[in-house]
Design a protein around this motif. Structure first.
Motif, mmCIF file in Angstrom:
data_model
loop_
_atom_site.group_PDB
_atom_site.id
_atom_site.type_symbol
_atom_site.label_atom_id
_atom_site.label_comp_id
_atom_site.label_asym_id
_atom_site.label_seq_id
_atom_site.Cartn_x
_atom_site.Cartn_y
_atom_site.Cartn_z
ATOM 1 N N LEU A 1 -6.727 8.512 -0.070
ATOM 2 C CA LEU A 1 -6.770 9.437 0.969
ATOM 3 C C LEU A 1 -5.286 9.913 1.482
ATOM 4 N N LEU A 2 -4.241 8.841 1.750
ATOM 5 C CA LEU A 2 -3.080 9.429 1.918
ATOM 6 C C LEU A 2 -2.286 10.255 1.015
ATOM 7 N N CYS A 3 -2.497 10.214 -0.384
ATOM 8 C CA CYS A 3 -1.916 10.988 -1.121
ATOM 9 C C CYS A 3 -2.551 12.308 -1.213
ATOM 10 N N VAL B 1 -0.478 15.968 -0.504
ATOM 11 C CA VAL B 1 -0.676 17.091 -1.444
ATOM 12 C C VAL B 1 -1.297 18.312 -0.845
ATOM 13 N N ILE B 2 -2.250 17.877 0.081
ATOM 14 C CA ILE B 2 -2.958 19.118 0.649
ATOM 15 C C ILE B 2 -2.050 20.146 1.528
ATOM 16 N N VAL B 3 -1.449 19.167 2.085
ATOM 17 C CA VAL B 3 -0.509 19.948 3.364
ATOM 18 C C VAL B 3 0.564 20.579 2.580
ATOM 19 N N GLY B 4 1.351 19.923 1.599
ATOM 20 C CA GLY B 4 2.207 20.772 0.738
ATOM 21 C C GLY B 4 1.470 21.885 0.049
ATOM 22 N N LEU C 1 4.727 9.252 9.216
ATOM 23 C CA LEU C 1 3.963 10.293 9.686
ATOM 24 C C LEU C 1 2.381 10.802 9.016
ATOM 25 N N PHE C 2 2.609 10.632 7.866
ATOM 26 C CA PHE C 2 1.477 11.165 6.855
ATOM 27 C C PHE C 2 0.499 9.978 7.036
ATOM 28 N N VAL C 3 0.852 8.634 7.219
ATOM 29 C CA VAL C 3 -0.398 7.606 7.353
ATOM 30 C C VAL C 3 -0.856 7.914 8.764
ATOM 31 N N ILE C 4 -0.162 8.150 9.722
ATOM 32 C CA ILE C 4 -0.944 8.215 11.004
ATOM 33 C C ILE C 4 -1.775 9.554 11.085
ATOM 34 N N LEU C 5 -1.252 10.730 10.329
ATOM 35 C CA LEU C 5 -2.414 11.717 10.119
ATOM 36 C C LEU C 5 -3.427 11.371 9.491
ATOM 37 N N THR C 6 -3.188 10.733 8.165
ATOM 38 C CA THR C 6 -4.588 10.368 7.375
ATOM 39 C C THR C 6 -5.445 9.436 8.200
ATOM 40 N N VAL C 7 -4.908 8.424 8.961
ATOM 41 C CA VAL C 7 -5.765 7.525 9.919
ATOM 42 C C VAL C 7 -6.704 8.480 10.740
ATOM 43 N N MET D 1 0.755 -1.108 0.073
ATOM 44 C CA MET D 1 -0.047 0.004 0.124
ATOM 45 C C MET D 1 0.858 1.215 0.059
ATOM 46 N N LEU D 2 1.796 1.189 0.992
ATOM 47 C CA LEU D 2 2.779 2.394 0.681
ATOM 48 C C LEU D 2 3.626 2.603 -0.618
ATOM 49 N N PHE D 3 4.158 1.264 -0.971
ATOM 50 C CA PHE D 3 4.875 1.478 -2.215
ATOM 51 C C PHE D 3 4.017 2.075 -3.361
ATOM 52 N N SER D 4 2.598 1.477 -3.204
ATOM 53 C CA SER D 4 1.702 2.091 -4.225
ATOM 54 C C SER D 4 1.399 3.539 -4.327
ATOM 55 N N ALA D 5 1.464 4.123 -3.057
ATOM 56 C CA ALA D 5 1.146 5.529 -2.857
ATOM 57 C C ALA D 5 2.313 6.232 -3.437
ATOM 58 N N MET D 6 3.582 5.832 -2.934
ATOM 59 C CA MET D 6 4.693 6.598 -3.504
ATOM 60 C C MET D 6 4.842 6.421 -4.992
ATOM 61 N N MET D 7 4.628 5.210 -5.554
ATOM 62 C CA MET D 7 4.786 5.164 -6.984
ATOM 63 C C MET D 7 3.898 5.860 -7.817
ATOM 64 N N ALA D 8 2.688 6.037 -7.069
ATOM 65 C CA ALA D 8 1.362 6.808 -7.767
ATOM 66 C C ALA D 8 1.817 8.171 -7.881
#
Length: 562
Positions: free
Chosen positions: A531-533, A537-540, A386-392, A288-295
């Motif tokens: 949601l994670l992506c 992006v929103i924070v940035g 850190l972003f995963v925890i924030l998204t959760v 899941m993390l790899f997919s978010a990064m690659m996307a």
């Protein structure tokens, strides 16, 4: 000149190799860090034990987060002092065939901080400033240790998530040793040998005088470059043995060396996602993390290529070769720029200042998002978590469920430290950029005026705070002002994230693991990836959009007006 089938094949092959290598290397690293036997154990395990014995390390001793943090800070501080002193006395030390003089205190401070924080920002040209001894014993060694430090923090965070009701999150010295001995050393040795075979220099010779075809005098630099280039790429260090980095034919002589170095930029960081999945008992979480990064990477690369190959009214053509790597073409220059800024590496094979405004902006945004699109060795993973925890937490609030990640409840304490880790680099980037724009000392280094000048300054501090190390290259930074402020940005960008991560790791390790239920929000689904992506992006976007509007975005519209 447009984007061709050959260009597409090169991009596809690069991404395919990364995907295939991720479970292979990630599985190997999981065995290493869980103390299991690997096929390299017969050769490397004795070396690991010798290090433990010499240094008095208890291989099976555990540390709480405070002990882990203190050990990490002390080790890194000693490395900083050592490199700084080495640069300031190199004139009287051996392996200095060109007789380079000692550096200034502020350049030594900046460089020592840079290599200790895995940033490898360079305000100098290595072939005209540093002796072979300084390059090897100072910078080369820190290339290993800074990468291993990032690994260690990632491992501590992973254990904090996976363990229940304990105080121990591992042993910093054991993690540091295993990362260096079992991962970084063998990979670097293999890559260095291949690079030497491709023509990368590796010697201790004095520089060689030569004449060009026009009859002009030229000095050909020499040195032990291949060994440092291998670890700088694999360890997401960046930096260059030579001033122009991997655009130099002695660092990057052939298409194969270019391809291998590009793969190396993200190889370990990508594989770490699989390592995480194995260590927390859910490979699906890792994918899941790899997919978010690659996307996110594919989107950024596509936008950058589109911008670079679009018509430029100002010069009446597309895909300008000015500042690009002429041996490998526009696509490889753009692909490298996106890889290096996604991977927290910072090495370059082309001039980022010569990218189209939006392509340069993409390089900026990659770093502004927190260097989590693969990111640095270890650092990309703990930044992403850190972003995963924030998204959760945000997702839980939206749907009225208790925020949990892998059975651990996410509470106010964790979110406070998450926000410190996420926002601290952002604050440093904006404050120091504003200071540079508002002071004569900051403006004195500008190579361009207008929005591109703003982008130069914004890029420099973003690169420092994101521990990336790349630069537009048109900003003169070897001054007291930039050396000191950049060093401070690098320190905050490194340790203002590491310390919150270790606090959170300690807090999570103490908690129970609640079994999944029908009310548990799934974190291994496509929805969570989206949601994670979006959160990243929103924070940035919220933080940096005003600055980007005055820099690369404004420059793009000015260019389109001709």
């Amino acid at each position: 000149m447009g984007f061709t089938i050959s260009d597409f094949i090169q991009v596809f092959l690069t991404l395919a190799v990364i995907v295939v290598a991720t479970p292979l290397l990630g599985g190997y690293m999981a065995k290493v860090f869980q103390g299991e036997r690997t096929w390299l154990s017969p050769a490397l395990r004795p070396l690991e034990k010798i290090i433990y014995k010499i240094c008095g390390i208890d291989e099976f001793g555990e540390m709480n987060w405070k002990q882990y943090s203190i050990s990490l800070l002390c080790f890194n501080f000693l490395g900083l002092i050592f490199v700084m002193l080495l640069m300031m006395v190199q004139q009287i030390l051996p392996l200095n065939p060109q007789g380079f003089t000692n550096t200034s205190w502020h350049l030594a401070f900046n460089t020592a901080v840079s290599f200790m924080t895995n940033t490898n920002w360079q305000a100098y040209s290595g072939e005209s400033t540093l002796s072979y001894l300084t390059q090897m014993l100072g910078l080369g060694v820190q290339n290993f240790f800074s990468a291993a430090t990032g690994f260690a923090v990632f491992l501590a965070f992973t254990r904090g998530i996976a363990r229940k009701q304990v105080t121990g999150i591992g042993n910093f010295w054991v993690d540091l040793t295993r990362a260096t001995v079992h991962v970084l050393l063998p990979l670097s040795f293999f890559l260095a040998v291949v690079l030497v075979g491709e023509g990368v220099v590796q010697n201790f010779n004095s520089y060689v005088p030569a004449k060009t075809l026009e009859g002009a005098e030229q000095i050909l630099p020499q040195g032990p470059a291949a060994s440092q280039i291998a670890i700088k790429q694999l360890g997401s260090n960046g930096g260059g043995f030579f001033g122009v980095n991997s655009a130099h034919p002695y660092e990057n002589p052939t298409p194969l060396s270019n391809f291998l170095q590009m793969i190396s930029l993200v190889l370990i960081a990508a594989a770490s996602t699989y390592t995480f999945g194995v260590m927390v008992g859910s490979r699906k979480q890792g994918w899941m993390l790899f997919s978010a990064m690659m996307a996110m990477f594919v989107v950024m690369l596509s936008l950058s290529l589109w911008s670079e190959y679009s018509a430029n009214p100002f010069i009446a053509q597309a895909a300008s070769m000015e500042g690009k790597e002429t041996r490998f073409g526009v696509t490889n220059s753009v692909l490298w720029s996106v890889l290096t800024t996604s991977a927290s590496n910072g090495s370059v094979n082309a001039m980022h200042s010569s990218l189209s405004p939006l392509s340069g902006g993409i390089a900026l945004v990659n770093m502004m998002l927190g260097e989590v699109i693969f990111g640095g060795v270890g650092a990309g993973m703990y930044g992403m978590l850190l972003f995963v925890i924030l998204t959760v937490f945000i997702s839980g609030l939206m749907v009225g469920r208790t925020p949990e990640y892998l059975g651990k409840k996410i509470e106010a304490k964790e979110i406070i430290w998450v926000m410190i880790g996420v926002l601290a680099p952002c604050v440093v980037i904006l404050i120091f950029s504003a200071l540079a724009i508002a002071t004569p000392a900051g403006l004195a280094g500008l190579g361009h005026q207008g929005p591109h000048g703003l982008s130069e300054i914004l890029y420099a501090y973003t690169s420092g705070a994101a521990n990336n190390g790349s630069a537009f290259g048109s900003l003169s930074v070897n001054t007291t002002f930039y050396n000191v402020t950049m060093a401070l940005a690098m320190l905050v960008g490194r340790f203002a994230i590491i310390l919150p991560v270790l606090v959170i790791a300690g807090s999570l390790a103490n908690k129970k693991i609640a079994p999944a239920s029908v009310g548990t929000f799934k974190t291994d689904s496509l929805l969570f990836v989206v949601l994670l992506c979006a959160i990243i992006v929103i924070v940035g976007a919220l933080t940096f959009f005003p600055a980007l509007s005055l820099g690369p975005i404004l420059e793009h519209f000015l260019m389109m007006r001709g």
